[in-house]
Scaffold this motif. Structure first.
Motif, PDB file in Angstrom:
ATOM      1  N   UNK A 125       0.564  -1.173   0.043  1.00 17.03           N
ATOM      2  CA  UNK A 125      -0.069  -0.023   0.037  1.00 17.03           C
ATOM      3  C   UNK A 125       0.983   1.465  -0.001  1.00 17.03           C
ATOM      4  N   UNK A 126       0.445   2.332  -0.551  1.00 14.07           N
ATOM      5  CA  UNK A 126       1.083   3.538  -0.550  1.00 14.07           C
ATOM      6  C   UNK A 126       0.277   4.649   0.508  1.00 14.07           C
ATOM      7  N   UNK A 127       1.167   5.589   0.667  1.00 14.18           N
ATOM      8  CA  UNK A 127       0.044   6.695   1.518  1.00 14.18           C
ATOM      9  C   UNK A 127      -1.053   7.093   0.695  1.00 14.18           C
ATOM     10  N   UNK A 128      -0.785   7.427  -0.477  1.00 23.73           N
ATOM     11  CA  UNK A 128      -1.872   7.723  -1.339  1.00 23.73           C
ATOM     12  C   UNK A 128      -2.915   7.101  -1.394  1.00 23.73           C
ATOM     13  N   UNK A 129      -2.858   5.558  -1.336  1.00 22.25           N
ATOM     14  CA  UNK A 129      -3.860   4.596  -1.112  1.00 22.25           C
ATOM     15  C   UNK A 129      -4.653   4.922   0.239  1.00 22.25           C
ATOM     16  N   UNK A 130      -4.066   5.013   1.402  1.00 23.34           N
ATOM     17  CA  UNK A 130      -4.606   5.264   2.598  1.00 23.34           C
ATOM     18  C   UNK A 130      -5.429   6.683   2.549  1.00 23.34           C
ATOM     19  N   UNK A 131      -4.798   7.742   1.867  1.00 22.15           N
ATOM     20  CA  UNK A 131      -5.317   8.971   1.894  1.00 22.15           C
ATOM     21  C   UNK A 131      -6.663   8.733   0.994  1.00 22.15           C
ATOM     22  N   UNK A 132      -6.518   8.089  -0.094  1.00 27.88           N
ATOM     23  CA  UNK A 132      -7.886   7.903  -0.997  1.00 27.88           C
ATOM     24  C   UNK A 132      -9.068   7.367  -0.100  1.00 27.88           C
ATOM     25  N   UNK A 133      -8.665   6.043   0.587  1.00 27.25           N
ATOM     26  CA  UNK A 133      -9.573   5.366   1.298  1.00 27.25           C
ATOM     27  C   UNK A 133     -10.013   6.388   2.515  1.00 27.25           C
ATOM     28  N   UNK A 134      -9.376   7.029   3.061  1.00 25.79           N
ATOM     29  CA  UNK A 134      -9.863   7.886   4.164  1.00 25.79           C
ATOM     30  C   UNK A 134     -10.576   8.931   3.557  1.00 25.79           C
ATOM     31  N   UNK A 135     -10.382   9.311   2.457  1.00 24.65           N
ATOM     32  CA  UNK A 135     -11.125  10.593   1.700  1.00 24.65           C
ATOM     33  C   UNK A 135     -12.670   9.897   1.484  1.00 24.65           C
ATOM     34  N   UNK A 136     -12.579   8.678   0.873  1.00 25.44           N
ATOM     35  CA  UNK A 136     -13.787   7.986   0.644  1.00 25.44           C
ATOM     36  C   UNK A 136     -14.767   7.751   1.936  1.00 25.44           C
ATOM     37  N   UNK A 137     -14.015   7.500   2.906  1.00 21.74           N
ATOM     38  CA  UNK A 137     -14.722   7.372   4.188  1.00 21.74           C
ATOM     39  C   UNK A 137     -15.234   8.738   4.482  1.00 21.74           C
ATOM     40  N   UNK A 138     -14.539   9.724   4.596  1.00 24.60           N
ATOM     41  CA  UNK A 138     -15.011  11.136   4.959  1.00 24.60           C
ATOM     42  C   UNK A 138     -16.104  11.779   4.188  1.00 24.60           C
ATOM     43  N   UNK A 139     -16.302  11.239   2.949  1.00 26.36           N
ATOM     44  CA  UNK A 139     -17.278  11.621   2.104  1.00 26.36           C
ATOM     45  C   UNK A 139     -18.525  11.124   2.295  1.00 26.36           C
ATOM     46  N   UNK A 140     -18.211   9.832   2.946  1.00 21.53           N
ATOM     47  CA  UNK A 140     -19.698   8.985   3.294  1.00 21.53           C
ATOM     48  C   UNK A 140     -20.060   9.061   4.545  1.00 21.53           C
ATOM     49  N   UNK A 141     -19.623   9.979   5.274  1.00 22.91           N
ATOM     50  CA  UNK A 141     -19.868  10.107   6.781  1.00 22.91           C
ATOM     51  C   UNK A 141     -21.437  10.046   6.954  1.00 22.91           C
ATOM     52  N   UNK A 142     -22.045  10.810   6.290  1.00 20.30           N
ATOM     53  CA  UNK A 142     -23.554  10.807   6.400  1.00 20.30           C
ATOM     54  C   UNK A 142     -24.088   9.502   6.450  1.00 20.30           C
ATOM     55  N   UNK A 143     -23.701   8.866   5.359  1.00 19.88           N
ATOM     56  CA  UNK A 143     -24.314   7.521   5.309  1.00 19.88           C
ATOM     57  C   UNK A 143     -23.869   6.378   6.283  1.00 19.88           C
ATOM     58  N   UNK A 144     -22.600   6.525   6.506  1.00 20.18           N
ATOM     59  CA  UNK A 144     -22.132   5.511   7.680  1.00 20.18           C
ATOM     60  C   UNK A 144     -22.608   6.034   8.901  1.00 20.18           C
ATOM     61  N   UNK A 145     -23.013   7.253   9.295  1.00 19.37           N
ATOM     62  CA  UNK A 145     -23.470   7.775  10.581  1.00 19.37           C
ATOM     63  C   UNK A 145     -25.006   7.112  10.649  1.00 19.37           C
ATOM     64  N   UNK A 146     -25.518   7.010   9.385  1.00 24.88           N
ATOM     65  CA  UNK A 146     -26.763   6.500   9.340  1.00 24.88           C
ATOM     66  C   UNK A 146     -26.959   5.053   9.671  1.00 24.88           C
ATOM     67  N   UNK A 147     -25.888   4.234   9.243  1.00 25.89           N
ATOM     68  CA  UNK A 147     -25.697   2.991   9.606  1.00 25.89           C
ATOM     69  C   UNK A 147     -25.549   2.868  11.106  1.00 25.89           C
ATOM     70  N   UNK A 148     -24.800   3.719  11.613  1.00 25.25           N
ATOM     71  CA  UNK A 148     -24.414   3.774  12.934  1.00 25.25           C
ATOM     72  C   UNK A 148     -25.669   3.661  13.895  1.00 25.25           C
ATOM     73  N   UNK A 149     -26.529   4.613  13.208  1.00 24.67           N
ATOM     74  CA  UNK A 149     -27.870   4.798  14.131  1.00 24.67           C
ATOM     75  C   UNK A 149     -28.646   4.026  14.018  1.00 24.67           C
ATOM     76  N   UNK A 150     -28.796   3.143  12.945  1.00 18.45           N
ATOM     77  CA  UNK A 150     -29.502   1.940  12.736  1.00 18.45           C
ATOM     78  C   UNK A 150     -29.191   0.938  13.654  1.00 18.45           C
TER      79      UNK A 150
END
Length: 440
Positions: free
Chosen positions: A408-433
């Motif tokens: 893995x590269x740091x760019x891979x980590x940054x990309x995955x982290x960026x995807x997670x942050x973009x999906x915070x609303x959806x992930x928080x909805x899953x947490x709420x469920x």
């Protein structure tokens, strides 16, 4: 709110910096000063001061140490008019290179600022000294000694019988069996989900979650599993949630800590995203990576179940030592870690060995067993989330060799982290469920 700690120093290495910590009680504020790599032993300061001083919340520390006045020498000097407790190991120093970990405030404090009203005592413990006093033996022996030391329980022949831990419901046992059966498929899973009303309702809610963005309506459990979620995801989510439901989230958790289910869901998502970026020839199974991420903090619930009178104390120690690896704080307070008790219970519940080992060793970079890739993957996912206040623990630099091993590269980590942050609303909805289902 989770407060990330600036990584000015390693908990294992004396850098010469002195950590300043703000405490308070009904009598008012006080400062504590000790070498930055040390753990603050709250019991020591309580005994020495005769006061029940508690660390302020991380968010309150940020407000206090971010004051404009503390950017000047005059303001810093005035700060030292507060009652001050200093570790005796640094009593002779004429100058202290001070660091406040939450804000990154650094300055030089002169001994003459506080020498007339300082109180000296042994406050700090190093990681080595904490390790030295730990009970020896395998995980079960360590857990047994910790339980005997901190509870009135008498250990029977079978540790799990002594502790009164809940057994898995029948539907849960069937799910575990499916997880361990390489030939199991959707036709085996759907009937189990369908006959458990609570599980069926959750699967339908997950499928409707914005995170999975299913086109059209979901009309049945079969539709949710086949068209939207898939076998692995339903099985892993069901296992993780069912296990979490067997134990209650402790009441007095560290203030400003990341809520249990938020950390679990985000770690699972991050693990899965990173797993897909690893070349196929060295890639762990994505489903097991997701489940390990979902269960990586399960031992936290077990600690709360085993040691309820001491869990509040553990929470205060975690607040007082945000720079310290969580395992050392837990060893000092309870003589056992969440990884040890979590993996032990998962093994007793017959979870796959890959999951048990990954949960047990994901903070141990010396692990070189069969599931090293999965262990490293979870380590990386957890450290990446810490930088965004989405996982508990100090911010730590990920060694290059770990990334090289995972390809893995740091760019891979940054990309995955960026995807997670973009999906915070959806992930928080899953947490709420999930959290809503836990409350039912």
């Amino acid at each position: 709110m989770s407060v990330a700690v600036n990584s000015f120093y390693s908990a294992d290495k004396d850098t010469g910096e002195i950590r300043v910590l703000l405490l308070n009680d009904h009598e008012g504020k006080a400062l504590v000063m000790l070498p930055a790599h040390m753990l603050l032993n709250l019991v020591s300061i309580w005994k020495h001061s005769g006061r029940h001083l508690q660390p302020v919340k991380g968010s309150d520390a940020i407000k206090f140490f971010s004051q404009t006045a503390l950017q000047s020498t005059a303001g810093q000097k005035k700060l030292f008019k507060l009652p001050i407790y200093i570790d005796e190991s640094i009593a002779s120093l004429e100058q202290l290179e001070v660091v406040e970990p939450y804000t990154g405030l650094t300055f030089t404090a002169e001994r003459q600022w506080y020498q007339d009203h300082v109180s000296l005592c042994a406050l700090g413990l190093t990681a080595l000294s904490i390790d030295h006093q730990q009970p020896k033996g395998n995980d079960e022996q360590v857990i047994t000694r910790a339980v005997e030391r901190f509870t009135t329980l008498r250990i029977q022949q079978r540790l799990e019988d002594t502790l009164g831990l809940p057994s898995l419901p029948a539907s849960m046992q069937k799910l575990v069996e499916l997880r361990s059966d390489p030939s199991a498929g959707i036709d085996d899973l759907v009937p189990i989900v369908r006959i458990d009303p609570s599980l069926a309702a959750q699967v339908m809610s997950w499928a409707a979650s914005p995170y999975y963005a299913a086109p059209g309506d979901i009309d049945s459990v079969e539709d949710a599993v086949i068209r939207v979620l898939g076998f692995d995801l339903v099985l892993n989510l069901a296992l993780g949630v069912a296990m979490g439901k067997t134990l209650k989230v402790p009441d007095d958790t560290p203030r400003d800590g990341v809520p249990y289910w938020q950390q679990s869901v985000y770690t699972a998502a991050m693990s899965e995203l990173l797993c897909k970026k690893i070349p196929v020839e060295v890639r762990p199974k994505p489903g097991l990576a997701y489940l390990s991420g979902l269960l990586q903090n399960f031992g936290y619930l077990v600690l709360g179940h085993l040691f309820p009178p001491h869990f509040s104390l553990l929470s205060r120690y975690l607040e007082a030592n945000p720079h310290m690896a969580l395992e050392y704080v837990e060893k000092q307070v309870l003589s056992v870690t969440r990884e040890q008790v979590g993996a032990w219970l998962l093994e007793n519940w017959s979870l796959p060995e890959a999951v048990v080992d990954t949960v047990r060793f994901h903070n141990d970079l010396e692990y070189d067993g069969e599931f090293a890739q999965a262990v490293r993957l979870l380590y990386v996912a957890n450290r990446a989330l810490r930088t965004q206040n989405l996982a508990d623990g100090p911010i730590e630099e990920i060694p290059d060799w770990v990334l090289d091993e995972l390809k893995l590269s740091q760019q891979d980590i940054d990309g995955a982290l960026s995807t997670v942050m973009e999906c915070r609303g959806e992930l928080d909805s899953l947490v709420h469920t999930i959290t809503h289902a836990q409350a039912i």
